[in-house]
Motif scaffolding. Structure first.
Motif, mmCIF file in Angstrom:
data_model
loop_
_atom_site.group_PDB
_atom_site.id
_atom_site.type_symbol
_atom_site.label_atom_id
_atom_site.label_comp_id
_atom_site.label_asym_id
_atom_site.label_seq_id
_atom_site.Cartn_x
_atom_site.Cartn_y
_atom_site.Cartn_z
ATOM 1 N N THR A 1 0.526 -1.244 0.404
ATOM 2 C CA THR A 1 0.232 0.359 -0.651
ATOM 3 C C THR A 1 0.569 1.360 0.143
ATOM 4 O O THR A 1 0.414 2.260 -0.072
ATOM 5 C CB THR A 1 -1.236 -0.186 1.335
ATOM 6 O OG1 THR A 1 0.275 -0.159 2.461
ATOM 7 C CG2 THR A 1 -1.751 -0.846 1.433
ATOM 8 N N GLY A 2 1.795 0.911 0.408
ATOM 9 C CA GLY A 2 2.887 2.103 -0.106
ATOM 10 C C GLY A 2 3.123 3.237 -1.305
ATOM 11 O O GLY A 2 2.238 2.855 -2.393
ATOM 12 N N THR B 1 5.196 3.972 -3.667
ATOM 13 C CA THR B 1 5.763 2.769 -4.735
ATOM 14 C C THR B 1 4.759 1.695 -5.095
ATOM 15 O O THR B 1 4.707 1.838 -6.795
ATOM 16 C CB THR B 1 7.248 2.508 -5.581
ATOM 17 O OG1 THR B 1 7.684 1.761 -4.266
ATOM 18 C CG2 THR B 1 8.543 3.623 -4.908
ATOM 19 N N ARG C 1 -0.006 -4.851 6.356
ATOM 20 C CA ARG C 1 -0.528 -6.004 8.002
ATOM 21 C C ARG C 1 -1.982 -5.775 8.263
ATOM 22 O O ARG C 1 -2.167 -6.468 9.205
ATOM 23 C CB ARG C 1 0.522 -4.945 8.743
ATOM 24 C CG ARG C 1 1.944 -4.459 8.725
ATOM 25 C CD ARG C 1 2.381 -3.428 9.699
ATOM 26 N NE ARG C 1 2.373 -1.856 9.333
ATOM 27 C CZ ARG C 1 2.841 -0.968 9.448
ATOM 28 N NH1 ARG C 1 2.836 -1.064 9.874
ATOM 29 N NH2 ARG C 1 2.297 0.212 8.495
ATOM 30 N N TRP D 1 6.566 -8.262 8.191
ATOM 31 C CA TRP D 1 8.419 -8.243 8.569
ATOM 32 C C TRP D 1 8.473 -8.767 10.036
ATOM 33 O O TRP D 1 9.655 -9.380 10.126
ATOM 34 C CB TRP D 1 8.645 -6.889 8.157
ATOM 35 C CG TRP D 1 8.769 -7.309 6.795
ATOM 36 C CD1 TRP D 1 8.025 -6.347 6.326
ATOM 37 C CD2 TRP D 1 9.720 -7.862 5.178
ATOM 38 N NE1 TRP D 1 8.092 -6.405 4.298
ATOM 39 C CE2 TRP D 1 9.292 -7.242 4.681
ATOM 40 C CE3 TRP D 1 10.212 -9.022 6.166
ATOM 41 C CZ2 TRP D 1 10.116 -8.152 3.631
ATOM 42 C CZ3 TRP D 1 10.268 -9.807 4.496
ATOM 43 C CH2 TRP D 1 10.499 -8.937 3.583
ATOM 44 N N TRP E 1 16.006 10.413 -3.624
ATOM 45 C CA TRP E 1 15.438 10.943 -2.552
ATOM 46 C C TRP E 1 13.801 11.195 -3.275
ATOM 47 O O TRP E 1 14.042 11.911 -4.845
ATOM 48 C CB TRP E 1 15.785 11.468 -1.935
ATOM 49 C CG TRP E 1 16.782 11.737 -0.843
ATOM 50 C CD1 TRP E 1 17.942 11.471 -1.333
ATOM 51 C CD2 TRP E 1 16.762 11.481 0.136
ATOM 52 N NE1 TRP E 1 18.723 11.125 -0.116
ATOM 53 C CE2 TRP E 1 18.311 11.449 1.139
ATOM 54 C CE3 TRP E 1 15.722 11.463 1.191
ATOM 55 C CZ2 TRP E 1 18.417 10.924 2.383
ATOM 56 C CZ3 TRP E 1 16.557 10.863 2.801
ATOM 57 C CH2 TRP E 1 17.222 10.455 3.043
#
Ligand SMILES: NC(=O)c1ccc[n+]([C@@H]2O[C@H](COP(=O)([O-])OP(=O)(O)OC[C@H]3O[C@@H](n4cnc5c(N)ncnc54)[C@H](OP(=O)(O)O)[C@@H]3O)[C@@H](O)[C@H]2O)c1
Length: 280
Positions: free
Chosen positions: A9-10, A12, A32, A47, A131
């Motif tokens: 869901t991040g 990238t 999660r 993780w 960044w």
């Protein structure tokens, strides 16, 4: 054959999921909470909980490639290695690891994961972006909104800030090109900015003055910790950022291993203006 995206869901990962879906390939995301935005399927994975490592392979026995985003833990190798070993035993043939420009093979953080993929002799690509442009809408957002400030230790150092869309495109190419690259690439954006120049651009777009305030290393480490980052990881992040002031990120321009994206800071800031607008 299915692609598994960890950190699904991040910033990238979700863009990569859209590219894979649009190309008609099956894709499974981890999260999660086990939920992902439509139309994607997610599986519960954490993780910090070894018992969740089998979940993706139970949900889909056809996973053959993985986009790997490691957790934010400095000593990450002992956490990620068992998952890589399990994945290979379940038939995964190719990994694309999201690393960063300053993490060398065998070095800190995911550097050891990079080294392990090479040692395992499996098909791999390590993406080493500079960044992210999206940090303005994420890590820097609250301070811009509330205090009209961008905080950093970068002084006048300049960066080819890179967009998550360009990282997702590089990940897609590495996952689906017929012959796996089996190397690492730097990923940079099309234009150089110092944070002072980025603050000036944001000031112009928002119609109010945004300043770039220089922090000491100690102040920055404390700021990172306010985001729930461990002292060790915060110190490593601060070191990586302080290298910007020494021109290390600018030196990536012209590097033969650098892929230059097309997404520009100005376009991102214009499209996401509402993130930095306050009521005050
Ligand atoms: N930001 C930068 O400037 C920059 C530059 C270079 C490299 N990088 C690298 O980029 C990576 C981050 O990538 P990103 O920005 O695409 O991701 P992100 O937006 O930070 O998202 C990471 C995802 O990981 C999931 N996650 C968090 N903790 C987890 C856990 N314990 N177990 C399983 N999943 C967990 C979260 O999803 P859920 O909440 O759904 O679980 C989250 O959406 C890092 O490795 C960093 O080193 C960042």
């Amino acid at each position: 054959m299915t692609t598994l995206i960890t950190g699904g869901t991040g910033k990238t990962a979700i863009k990569l999921a859209r590219l894979i879906h649009a190309a008609g390939h099956p894709v499974l995301l981890t999260s999660r909470k086990g939920v992902a935005p439509n139309p994607f399927k997610a599986v519960t994975f954490d993780w910090t909980d070894l018992t969740t490592f089998e979940n993706p392979f139970k949900a889909d026995p056809n996973i053959d490639r993985i986009y790997l985003i490691a957790p934010i833990v400095l000593d990450v190798f002992p956490v990620v290695k068992p998952f890589i070993d399990l994945a290979i035993s379940k038939g995964v043939k190719r990994f694309v690891l999201l690393s960063a420009s300053q993490f060398n093979k065998g070095g800190v953080y995911v550097g050891k994961v990079h080294e392990y993929l090479v040692e395992r002799g499996i098909d791999y690509t390590v993406l080493r972006p500079t960044w992210f442009i999206e940090n303005f809408g994420d890590f820097h957002a609250q301070n811009i909104r509330e205090n009209d400030e961008i905080l950093s230790v970068t002084k006048d150092g300049r960066i080819r800030l890179v967009g998550a869309d360009d990282i997702a495109k590089a990940a897609y190419d590495a996952l689906f090109t017929t012959k796996s690259p089996n190397t690492d690439y730097f990923l940079i954006g099309p234009e150089l900015y110092s944070y002072t120049e980025a603050a000036a651009l944001l000031s112009e777009i928002l119609g109010r003055k945004i300043n770039h305030r220089h922090l000491t290393n100690e102040e920055e480490i404390a700021t990172f910790q306010q985001f729930g980052i461990s002292p060790e990881y915060a110190t490593m992040l601060n070191h990586a950022e302080s290298l910007i002031a020494e021109g290390v990120e600018e030196a990536l321009v012209g590097n033969s291993k650098a892929i230059t994206g097309t997404h520009k800071l100005r376009d991102y800031l214009l499209a996401n203006k509402q993130l930095w607008i306050t009521d005050k």
